[in-house]
Design an enzyme around this catalytic site. Structure first.
Site, PDB file in Angstrom:
ATOM      1  N   ARG A 103       0.883  -1.181   0.000  1.00 34.16           N
ATOM      2  CA  ARG A 103       0.000   0.000   0.000  1.00 34.16           C
ATOM      3  C   ARG A 103       0.908   1.214   0.000  1.00 34.16           C
ATOM      4  NH1 ARG A 103      -5.304   1.353   3.545  1.00 34.16           N
ATOM      5  NH2 ARG A 103      -6.091  -0.079   1.968  1.00 34.16           N
ATOM      6  N   HIS A 130      -7.574   1.016  -6.246  1.00 35.06           N
ATOM      7  CA  HIS A 130      -7.740   0.095  -5.107  1.00 35.06           C
ATOM      8  C   HIS A 130      -8.405  -1.187  -5.627  1.00 35.06           C
ATOM      9  CE1 HIS A 130      -7.876  -1.353  -1.144  1.00 35.06           C
ATOM     10  NE2 HIS A 130      -8.764  -0.564  -0.580  1.00 35.06           N
ATOM     11  N   GLN A 133     -10.235  -3.946  -3.344  1.00 34.53           N
ATOM     12  CA  GLN A 133     -11.535  -3.540  -2.811  1.00 34.53           C
ATOM     13  C   GLN A 133     -12.657  -3.852  -3.800  1.00 34.53           C
ATOM     14  OE1 GLN A 133     -12.220  -1.969   0.347  1.00 34.53           O
ATOM     15  NE2 GLN A 133     -14.281  -2.559  -0.264  1.00 34.53           N
ATOM     16  N   ASP A 221     -17.419   7.310  -1.284  1.00 32.07           N
ATOM     17  CA  ASP A 221     -16.190   7.108  -0.518  1.00 32.07           C
ATOM     18  C   ASP A 221     -15.869   8.424   0.181  1.00 32.07           C
ATOM     19  OD1 ASP A 221     -13.787   6.060   0.456  1.00 32.07           O
ATOM     20  OD2 ASP A 221     -12.704   6.240  -1.450  1.00 32.07           O
ATOM     21  N   CYS A 259     -16.468   1.610   0.678  1.00 30.89           N
ATOM     22  CA  CYS A 259     -15.336   0.727   0.996  1.00 30.89           C
ATOM     23  C   CYS A 259     -14.912   0.822   2.454  1.00 30.89           C
ATOM     24  CB  CYS A 259     -14.158   1.031   0.076  1.00 30.89           C
ATOM     25  SG  CYS A 259     -13.437   2.670   0.329  1.00 30.89           S
ATOM     26  N   ARG A 287     -13.607  -8.561   1.866  1.00 31.02           N
ATOM     27  CA  ARG A 287     -12.175  -8.362   1.625  1.00 31.02           C
ATOM     28  C   ARG A 287     -11.425  -9.652   1.972  1.00 31.02           C
ATOM     29  NH1 ARG A 287     -10.050  -3.279   1.599  1.00 31.02           N
ATOM     30  NH2 ARG A 287      -8.225  -4.388   0.797  1.00 31.02           N
TER      31      ARG A 287
HETATM   32  N1  NVA Z   1     -10.166   6.717  -1.122  1.00 28.51           N
HETATM   33  C1  NVA Z   1      -9.760   6.237   0.186  1.00 28.51           C
HETATM   34  C2  NVA Z   1      -9.943   4.761   0.261  1.00 28.51           C
HETATM   35  C3  NVA Z   1      -9.596   4.164   1.606  1.00 28.51           C
HETATM   36  C4  NVA Z   1      -9.722   2.671   1.643  1.00 28.51           C
HETATM   37  C5  NVA Z   1      -8.318   6.624   0.457  1.00 28.51           C
HETATM   38  O1  NVA Z   1      -7.487   6.449  -0.435  1.00 28.51           O
HETATM   39  O2  NVA Z   1      -8.035   7.097   1.553  1.00 28.51           O
HETATM   40  N1   CP Z   2     -11.243  -0.269   2.533  1.00 31.97           N
HETATM   41  C1   CP Z   2      -9.961  -0.325   2.965  1.00 31.97           C
HETATM   42  O1   CP Z   2      -9.033  -0.562   2.202  1.00 31.97           O
HETATM   43  O2   CP Z   2      -9.808  -0.135   4.286  1.00 31.97           O
HETATM   44  P1   CP Z   2      -8.430   0.039   5.061  1.00 31.97           P
HETATM   45  O3   CP Z   2      -7.858   1.377   4.676  1.00 31.97           O
HETATM   46  O4   CP Z   2      -8.824  -0.013   6.512  1.00 31.97           O
HETATM   47  O5   CP Z   2      -7.505  -1.070   4.680  1.00 31.97           O
END
Ligand code: NVA
Ligand code: CP
Length: 300
Positions: A103, A130, A133, A221, A259, A287
């Site tokens: 990540r 992502h 997800q 989101d 998500c 997930r």
């Molecule tokens: N769009 C959000 C998704 C988190 C799972 C982010 O990147 O923070």
């Molecule tokens: N939806 C998701 O990826 O959650 P986290 O940021 O908690 O991993």
């Protein structure tokens, strides 16, 4: 071109493979996928440059349920944080582990990791996408409403990494996607062009009600993604909040998806996310199941 099964982005994997991974995830959830430990003796390394609850825990639990093991690494604790290159990190980790999940902020880091790793690499979220997800999201929709092919999904909110992966998914899984977001926060036009070239029915509007009209699913989101330092996001995105009034424009049996993590009374009201149409916790649960199928595919 690598012959490894990297899980980098949905646009890079063929539709039949993605379909098979979702189906295996559904079978694993039902307990129909066999009880052996197909990943016994395998280790997954996970690198986090950003926070995570779901991704971190679901990958660790999933890997262990499949008989494997994990190493969880915060990027700041690695030499990566002191300037060792992603490429050298990839080369070294590949000597120890069987799969790498990362990540990270920049999509370029995932590309560099996959180019230099000699084991499969999984994208656990970047600023651009992502994909893991979306596998859980397709699974959750199908559990509640049947095949997603031919259905209508409406996005109301920021044109962020999740919106981009929804665009990829629309073309790969054959559903219509209507994106409603502020003009300043629209997804990259190249994504719409890609969708069109790949048979996807994806449209952009700045009117949430037009997007949601008659939809089978409404999704949103957070207004401020991790690493997003835009200061006026809240003002720009306020008209795109998912409320009961907006949900009422969708089909009566439409589901609401997110998500997570969610910010109640920002991108979605409590009445919607905690209401009867919301399937967000099934989505979160999936997930685990969908990533077990992804890991199985990567390491098969
Ligand atoms: N769009 C959000 C998704 C988190 C799972 C982010 O990147 O923070
Ligand atoms: N939806 C998701 O990826 O959650 P986290 O940021 O908690 O991993």
């Amino acid at each position: 071109m690598s012959d490894l099964n990297h899980f980098l982005d949905l646009d890079q994997i063929d539709s039949l493979t993605l379909r098979a991974i979702v189906d295996e995830g559904l079978a694993m959830k039902r307990g129909d996928a066999g009880t052996d430990k197909p990943l016994a003796g395998k280790t997954l390394a996970m690198i986090f440059e950003k926070p995570s609850t779901r991704t971190r825990v679901s990958f660790e639990v999933g890997m262990k349920q499949l008989g494997g093991d994990v190493v969880v690494l915060n990027a700041g604790d690695l030499q990566l944080g002191r300037g060792e290159t992603v490429a050298d990190t990839a080369r070294v980790l590949s000597r120890y582990v069987d799969c790498i999940m990362m990540r990270t902020f920049s999509a370029e880091n995932i590309r560099e990791m996959s180019e230099h790793a000699t084991v499969p690499v999984i994208n656990g979220l970047t600023d651009a996408s992502h994909p893991c997800q979306l596998m859980a999201d397709v699974m959750a929709f199908e559990e509640h409403r049947g095949p997603i092919r031919g259905k209508v999904v409406a996005w109301s909110g920021d044109g962020n990494n999740m919106a981009s992966s929804w665009i990829h998914a629309a073309a790969k899984f054959g559903f219509e996607l209507r994106i409603a977001c502020p003009p300043e926060r629209s997804p990259d036009p190249a994504l719409f062009a890609w969708a069109e070239q790949n048979g996807g029915k994806v449209t952009l509007t700045h009117d949430p009600e037009a997007a949601v009209a008659g939809a089978d699913c409404v999704v949103t989101d957070t207004w401020v993604s991790m690493g997003d330092d835009t200061s006026n996001a809240h003002n720009q995105l306020a008209p795109f909040q998912v409320t009961e009034t907006l949900m009422a424009k969708a089909k009566p049996d439409a589901v609401f998806m997110h998500c997570l993590p969610a910010h109640r009374e920002e991108e979605v009201t409590s009445a919607v996310i905690d209401g009867p149409q919301s399937i967000v916790f099934d989505e979160a649960e999936n997930r685990l199941h969908s990533q077990k199928a992804i890991l199985h595919w990567c390491l098969a």
